[in-house]
Scaffold this motif. Structure first.
Motif: not given
Length: 457
Positions: A77-83, A89-90, A206-208, A270-278
């Motif tokens: 859920t860290n990954s989901l929330q961070s994504y 935000g973007a 890391l999961s975020k 890849v999920g998380g913050n990096v996945g959200a950006i891409s």
């Protein structure tokens, strides 16, 4: 006397239990701390003495109270929330940009067409013609500034990705180091509870950044991979994430995992913050930038085409009003060095004839092809873009709220099992202190019995 030895074992066990309780109390406010319990077992008596009640008690281990399933739920859920947070935000930033007065293309188009309509009163009027040129330039500036804003966000997304990947690489290095320490400590019979808490916190961090899968190993280490299987941490070894720029767009990138001498390409999110950006760059930012480029190109081409069919006040063929670089239409959109007299607003150049001007006005309702939105007028295209973005933003916000609630529930479930309860620890303190005192009383009683025996002689 067995009585003394039994009591001593009870005192020692109670002392260890008190130490464990004190450690729990000391960490009552430590984030991610997992409380511990002293695990006790009765020591049996001699197999040759059927009248032996036993030889007391011993602490067999200190248990770290945790449920790995709940911990993994926190990571997931860290990954989901961070994504969801990064995406929301973007896209909210983009919605605010498109809604700002200075970036509103519909307002610029309305003002330009108002100037065109005003000129129908007296098409040969130099002030009216100058107003058309002025509003055309103002509209071009709107395209320029809007595209620049999208470009800046595109660059910012790339900078954020690079920072997140650098952070992930540092975290993976730390996880590998803690893995080594845990294996070493377990091998020497130590208690790795604090190290395990540290590792859980690092994997949570890391999961975020990227969504991960973990596998517990027999030696006490944890193997960490991306959900698509590429290795991130294997025992004491760790990977390096690399963002490889897209040859056609320096601010887009594909993700690769370098593990030792091997390199793995990562496909999909890849999920998380990096996945959200891409995903945001691919699904929203670039398509909208392309649509705005289509609008700028269509505006210039349609206006220039209509003006080319007319004659200016000096009897010359009509010249272009707009210019642009085909590689980047919206960013480069500008007006030419055309003068008011050179605006070819009639087909014969005669004063009062506004047939070409009427053709320009008719462009306001002419459908043009805008990628992602089909064939519609420029004004409708921008309105559709703003409306679609508003829907996407609401969906992103709802997703963020849902994922945040899931994450809080997962953390609460983990804490319900592992976190320190001060009331429970206070009760444990009294229990173990009383047990310690009771064992001391047993020793005292044993001494009295021994003294009584000695007085018989």
């Amino acid at each position: 006397m067995n009585l003394v030895n039994i009591a001593l074992s009870g005192m020692n066990s109670s002392r260890v239990a008190l130490d464990v309780t004190a450690q729990n109390v000391a960490n009552v406010n430590t984030p991610g701390y997992s409380r511990q319990q002293a695990m006790m077992a009765s020591v049996g008596g001699s197999k040759y003495d059927h009248l032996s009640a036993g030889m007391g008690v011993e602490v067999t281990s200190i248990r770290r109270v945790t449920d790995q399933f709940l911990v993994k739920q926190v990571w997931s859920t860290n990954s989901l929330q961070s994504y969801a947070s990064g995406y929301m935000g973007a896209i909210s930033q983009l919605e605010n940009t498109l809604g700002a007065d200075g970036f509103n293309l519909s307002a610029g188009l309305d003002t330009l067409y108002a100037a065109l309509n005003d000129a129908t009163v007296k098409p040969e009027s130099i002030p009216y013609r100058q107003q058309i040129i002025n509003e055309s330039e103002a509209l071009a500036r709107r395209f320029n500034t809007l595209t620049e804003s999208l470009h800046n966000q595109h660059k910012d997304m790339n900078d954020q990705r690079n920072a997140a990947i650098s952070h992930a690489n540092g975290v993976m290095s730390n996880i590998a180091q803690v893995n080594k320490q845990i294996v070493e400590m377990q091998g020497t019979g130590g208690n790795p509870a604090q190290l395990m808490d540290t590792r859980d916190a690092l994997i949570g961090e890391l999961s975020k950044l990227v969504e991960v899968k973990t596998t517990d190993q027999a030696d006490g280490s944890i193997q960490v991979t991306l959900t698509s299987g590429q290795p991130l941490v294997m025992g004491g070894d760790f990977s390096q994430l690399k963002a490889i720029p897209d040859p056609t767009d320096a601010y887009m990138a594909s993700l690769h995992v370098e593990f030792g001498k091997q390199t793995f390409a990562v496909s999909g999110s890849v999920g998380g913050n990096v996945g959200a950006i891409s995903d945001y760059q691919t699904e929203v930012l670039k398509p909208y930038k392309n649509a705005i480029d289509d609008m700028a190109k269509a505006l210039a081409d349609e206006f220039n085409s209509v003006l080319a069919s007319g004659i200016d006040l000096q009897g010359n063929p009509g010249t272009a009003l707009f210019s642009y670089d085909p590689a980047n239409p919206a960013a480069s959109l500008d007006i030419t060095d055309i003068t008011p007299e050179q605006l070819a607003l009639s087909s014969d150049g005669a004063p009062g004839n506004a047939d070409v001007l009427q053709g320009l006005i008719a462009l306001g309702n002419k459908p043009v092809t805008v990628s992602g939105f089909g064939s519609l007028s420029l004004n409708d295209a921008f309105t559709a873009m703003v409306g679609e973005l508003a829907i996407k933003t609401r969906q992103a916000d709802s997703d963020y709220q849902a994922k945040s609630a899931m994450n809080q529930q997962a953390i609460a479930a983990r804490d319900n099992v592992s976190a320190v309860n001060s009331d429970e620890e206070a009760a444990n303190l009294m229990t173990f202190a009383n047990a310690h005192n009771a064992n001391m009383k047993v020793i005292s009683t044993a001494n009295q019995l021994f003294d009584s025996v000695l007085q018989l002689f």
